[in-house]
Design an enzyme around this catalytic site. Structure first.
Site, PDB file in Angstrom:
ATOM      1  N   TRP A   1      16.416  50.042   5.014  1.00 57.72           N
ATOM      2  CA  TRP A   1      17.351  51.176   4.994  1.00 57.72           C
ATOM      3  C   TRP A   1      18.687  50.581   4.512  1.00 57.72           C
ATOM      4  O   TRP A   1      19.201  49.641   5.153  1.00 57.72           O
ATOM      5  CB  TRP A   1      17.450  51.713   6.419  1.00 57.72           C
ATOM      6  CG  TRP A   1      18.379  52.862   6.637  1.00 57.72           C
ATOM      7  CD1 TRP A   1      18.428  54.027   5.945  1.00 57.72           C
ATOM      8  CD2 TRP A   1      19.380  52.956   7.654  1.00 57.72           C
ATOM      9  NE1 TRP A   1      19.389  54.844   6.475  1.00 57.72           N
ATOM     10  CE2 TRP A   1      19.995  54.203   7.523  1.00 57.72           C
ATOM     11  CE3 TRP A   1      19.809  52.092   8.674  1.00 57.72           C
ATOM     12  CZ2 TRP A   1      21.018  54.633   8.353  1.00 57.72           C
ATOM     13  CZ3 TRP A   1      20.826  52.509   9.502  1.00 57.72           C
ATOM     14  CH2 TRP A   1      21.424  53.774   9.346  1.00 57.72           C
TER      15      TRP A   1
ATOM     16  N   ASP B   1      15.382  48.233  15.324  1.00 61.70           N
ATOM     17  CA  ASP B   1      15.886  49.549  14.947  1.00 61.70           C
ATOM     18  C   ASP B   1      14.705  50.512  15.033  1.00 61.70           C
ATOM     19  O   ASP B   1      13.705  50.331  14.329  1.00 61.70           O
ATOM     20  CB  ASP B   1      16.447  49.506  13.525  1.00 61.70           C
ATOM     21  CG  ASP B   1      17.053  50.836  13.124  1.00 61.70           C
ATOM     22  OD1 ASP B   1      17.074  51.759  13.965  1.00 61.70           O
ATOM     23  OD2 ASP B   1      17.497  50.972  11.975  1.00 61.70           O
TER      24      ASP B   1
ATOM     25  N   LYS C   1      15.064  62.026  13.926  1.00 59.01           N
ATOM     26  CA  LYS C   1      13.828  62.427  13.233  1.00 59.01           C
ATOM     27  C   LYS C   1      12.804  62.982  14.214  1.00 59.01           C
ATOM     28  O   LYS C   1      12.183  64.002  13.960  1.00 59.01           O
ATOM     29  CB  LYS C   1      13.207  61.227  12.519  1.00 59.01           C
ATOM     30  CG  LYS C   1      14.198  60.282  11.909  1.00 59.01           C
ATOM     31  CD  LYS C   1      14.641  60.701  10.546  1.00 59.01           C
ATOM     32  CE  LYS C   1      15.726  59.764  10.047  1.00 59.01           C
ATOM     33  NZ  LYS C   1      16.059  59.927   8.667  1.00 59.01           N
TER      34      LYS C   1
END
Ligand SMILES: Cc1ncc(COP(=O)(O)O)c(C=O)c1O
Length: 420
Positions: free
Chosen positions: A145, A226, A262
């Protein structure tokens, strides 16, 4: 007066600030929104879309909102600096497992943050403030990311990369990653995607995680997890946290950034958490308390206290066994539809006999697929076919549906045959 020279300090001159490039993904969103064609396909933004390419409010979230609205105690007061306590404790159990010995031994502290990005930032800030100088290297997967690099460099930490993806096979590069970690200096920080790796959609197997943990233990590396997609990889919350639980069981001290953007579809509400877990020892609770006291200072000076609404919704769901189980059904709806779209896309490309191999579309997991399409293909897809996707060739599979998947496959077939 003569002979006395006045000391001058360099002054801050905004006139000398260079222009920064636009964020590629947000620019993509603007370009998509400005495109008036009837054929547009948005595969850029990493957000779940329903069968009609529309944002989906989870049924469980709708129920939690109704409960919150009826609650006479519901107000808009400030949260404590660390955030909503019932949210923090439930978020902790979700990522570590409710039976986690680290929780039982009071070795975990948790801070509600501005979603996952804020959690990565809070952790990075803690490391940059308290790590010895020169600062340890932060190892980030290549690719990752893109914001990982920005967040860690913004707080002055040096960033390095470990190989993650084999372009030839479009699979996880286990030997590249382990070789790099084997030679990383002791004390380095390693950012690990807990599951559903963004952008590649490939995760280590459990055996590979065990191997990664072994190397990190031997080399005294610090895991910084993460976790932005718990529930999106396998569809099951309690399977997608395998790596985090395994590292905790192995006695690592770890940092975890957790996002509910999400998996609860709370993108704009910015609900997330940062957790620190100390290694088991007689000082573990004391270490955790001291870390928490410093996180309080950092949080207070950055955001004062986190936003209330998203955390309240998440807390209602996470603390109610019935809603929790309904949420798992919602997660299966989302991950199931994405899996179905992977299969449809692969079948269409096979049917068209599109040059290349497309097995990776179904083998990759989570929200994204790293298609292997080149920047030239991506450019042509956008200009000629009104398909919007990241320049890296990443697509958000959630942007596909029964109405546009055949069109997208036709577009890919066309550009792969025409553009080198
Ligand atoms: C790997 C990863 N980490 C963190 C985030 C942060 O997401 P948010 O700040 O919206 O929770 C994202 C979002 O795309 C991500 O893909």
């Amino acid at each position: 007066m003569t002979g006395v020279s006045k000391l001058t300090t360099p002054c801050f001159d905004p006139g000398k600030i260079p222009a920064a490039p636009n964020d590629p993904l947000y620019s993509l969103v603007s370009a998509y929104e400005a495109d008036t064609s009837a054929d547009t396909v948005d595969l850029g933004v990493g957000a779940y879309r329903d069968e009609n390419a529309k944002p989906w409010i989870l049924p469980t979230v709708r129920k939690a909102k109704a409960i919150l609205e009826k609650d006479p105690r519901h107000d808009h007061e400030y949260l404590p600096i660390a955030g909503l306590p019932t949210f923090n404790s439930a978020a902790q159990s979700l990522i570590l497992g409710a039976d986690s010995v680290a929780i039982k031994e009071n070795r975990v502290c948790s801070f509600q943050t501005i979603s996952g990005t804020g959690a990565v930032h809070l952790g990075a800030l803690l490391i940059s403030k308290f790590a010895p100088r020169p600062s340890p290297d932060v190892y980030i997967s290549s690719p990752s990311w893109p914001i990982h690099d920005q967040v860690f460099t913004n707080v002055g930490l040096p960033v390095k990369h470990y190989p993650y993806f084999r372009k030839d096979t479009k699979t996880f590069d286990v030997s590249g990653m382990t070789q790099t970690l084997n030679s990383a200096p002791k004390g380095s920080i390693v950012v690990l995607h807990a599951c559903a790796h963004n952008p590649t959609g490939v995760d280590p197997t459990s055996d590979e995680w065990i191997e990664i943990a072994k190397i990190m233990k031997a080399n005294e590396l610090f895991p910084f997890f993460d976790c932005a997609y718990q529930g999106f990889a396998t569809g099951y919350l309690s399977q997608d946290n395998f790596a985090v639980r395994y590292f905790v069981e192995q006695g690592f001290q770890i940092a975890i950034a957790q996002s509910f953007a999400k998996n609860l579809g709370l993108y704009g509400e910015r609900a997330g958490a940062f957790h620190f877990v100390a290694s088991p020892s007689s000082n573990a609770s004391s270490t955790t308390n001291r870390v928490a006291s410093q996180l309080s200072i950092l949080q207070r000076s950055e955001i004062s206290s986190p936003p209330i609404y998203g955390a309240q919704i998440a807390s209602i769901i996470l603390n109610d066994p019935q809603l929790l189980s309904e949420w798992e059904t919602d997660l299966l709806t989302m991950s199931g539809r994405i899996k179905k779209m992977r299969k449809c896309l692969k079948e269409e490309l096979d049917r068209l006999q599109t040059p290349g191999t497309w097995d990776h579309i179904v083998n990759q997991i989570g929200m994204f697929s790293f298609t292997g399409l080149s920047p030239a293909h991506v450019h042509e897809l956008r200009e000629k076919w009104h398909v919007y996707m990241a320049e890296t060739g990443r697509i958000s599979v959630a942007g596909l549906n029964d109405h546009n998947v055949a069109y997208f496959a036709r577009a890919v077939d066309n550009v792969v045959r025409r553009v080198l």
